[in-house]
Design a protein around this motif. Structure first.
Motif, PDB file in Angstrom:
ATOM      1  N   SER A   1     -15.751  -4.476   2.600  1.00 53.34           N
ATOM      2  CA  SER A   1     -14.741  -3.463   2.913  1.00 53.34           C
ATOM      3  C   SER A   1     -14.853  -2.920   4.338  1.00 53.34           C
ATOM      4  O   SER A   1     -13.830  -2.583   4.931  1.00 53.34           O
ATOM      5  N   ASP A   2     -16.045  -2.825   4.900  1.00 59.40           N
ATOM      6  CA  ASP A   2     -16.171  -2.299   6.268  1.00 59.40           C
ATOM      7  C   ASP A   2     -15.481  -3.217   7.278  1.00 59.40           C
ATOM      8  O   ASP A   2     -14.839  -2.742   8.214  1.00 59.40           O
TER       9      ASP A   2
ATOM     10  N   LYS B   1     -11.750  -2.796   6.800  1.00 55.57           N
ATOM     11  CA  LYS B   1     -11.305  -1.513   7.369  1.00 55.57           C
ATOM     12  C   LYS B   1     -11.208  -1.579   8.893  1.00 55.57           C
ATOM     13  O   LYS B   1     -10.263  -1.048   9.480  1.00 55.57           O
ATOM     14  N   ILE B   2     -12.172  -2.208   9.538  1.00 59.40           N
ATOM     15  CA  ILE B   2     -12.120  -2.256  11.000  1.00 59.40           C
ATOM     16  C   ILE B   2     -10.972  -3.157  11.464  1.00 59.40           C
ATOM     17  O   ILE B   2     -10.313  -2.872  12.466  1.00 59.40           O
TER      18      ILE B   2
ATOM     19  N   GLN C   1      -8.163  -3.481   9.770  1.00 61.77           N
ATOM     20  CA  GLN C   1      -6.977  -2.654   9.540  1.00 61.77           C
ATOM     21  C   GLN C   1      -6.758  -1.713  10.724  1.00 61.77           C
ATOM     22  O   GLN C   1      -5.625  -1.514  11.174  1.00 61.77           O
ATOM     23  N   GLU C   2      -7.840  -1.134  11.217  1.00 63.03           N
ATOM     24  CA  GLU C   2      -7.745  -0.239  12.379  1.00 63.03           C
ATOM     25  C   GLU C   2      -7.277  -1.010  13.603  1.00 63.03           C
ATOM     26  O   GLU C   2      -6.463  -0.514  14.390  1.00 63.03           O
TER      27      GLU C   2
ATOM     28  N   LYS D   1      -3.576  -1.440  13.329  1.00 60.14           N
ATOM     29  CA  LYS D   1      -2.889  -0.182  13.643  1.00 60.14           C
ATOM     30  C   LYS D   1      -2.805   0.043  15.151  1.00 60.14           C
ATOM     31  O   LYS D   1      -1.839   0.613  15.648  1.00 60.14           O
TER      32      LYS D   1
ATOM     33  N   PHE E   1      -4.355  -6.949   2.290  1.00 53.48           N
ATOM     34  CA  PHE E   1      -5.208  -5.881   2.809  1.00 53.48           C
ATOM     35  C   PHE E   1      -4.720  -5.303   4.138  1.00 53.48           C
ATOM     36  O   PHE E   1      -5.430  -4.535   4.784  1.00 53.48           O
TER      37      PHE E   1
END
Length: 142
Positions: free
Chosen positions: A50-51, A54-55, A57-58, A61, A88
């Motif tokens: 997940s980390d 998440k990175i 995904q950032e 963005k 994801f």
């Protein structure tokens, strides 16, 4: 004997500075990432991915270019991997190809997240640059 201290211009501190400069110059980075054992538990060892998701995904963005590099010869499985990324929120802009130097064998990326290529170091380097990008008055990609 190999020393445990690396004196290279692009060791961690230099790599972070280089990526910040690239971000300031071009407004984004090109983030290459692997699939198996980087964002997906290929060996089913119960790892938490997940980390890294998440990175990425950032990065998405912030408007960074995402390049999925995976050694997947099966076209159906490759489609599944891309769908997994989309699920994801990390849809790759390129799959097994680069935004620069297309048609060559060398993949292009500003930084690579890969379980076999210093994933932890690359993660913390990228996290530092994302923190820098988010601290800028006019955020990239938005």
């Amino acid at each position: 004997m190999i020393d445990d201290t690396l004196f290279h211009p692009f060791a961690t501190t230099g790599a972070i500075a280089r990526l910040k400069e690239e971000l300031d110059t071009y407004g984004k980075l090109v983030v290459g990432f692997d699939f198996d054992n980087t964002i997906f538990d290929f060996h089913n060892n119960g790892g938490n991915y997940s980390d890294i998701i998440k990175i990425l995904q950032e990065c998405k963005k912030l408007g960074f270019t995402l390049c999925l590099f995976t050694a997947e010869p099966n076209e159906e499985w490759l489609k599944w991997k891309v769908a997994y990324c989309k699920h994801f929120g990390i849809e790759p802009d390129y799959v097994n190809d680069s935004p620069l130097f297309q048609g060559t064998k060398k993949p292009f990326f500003s930084i690579l997240l890969d379980d076999r290529a210093g994933l932890e170091s690359a993660y913390y380097t990228l996290a530092s640059v994302i923190k820098y990008a988010n601290s800028k008055p006019c955020k990239q990609g938005g």
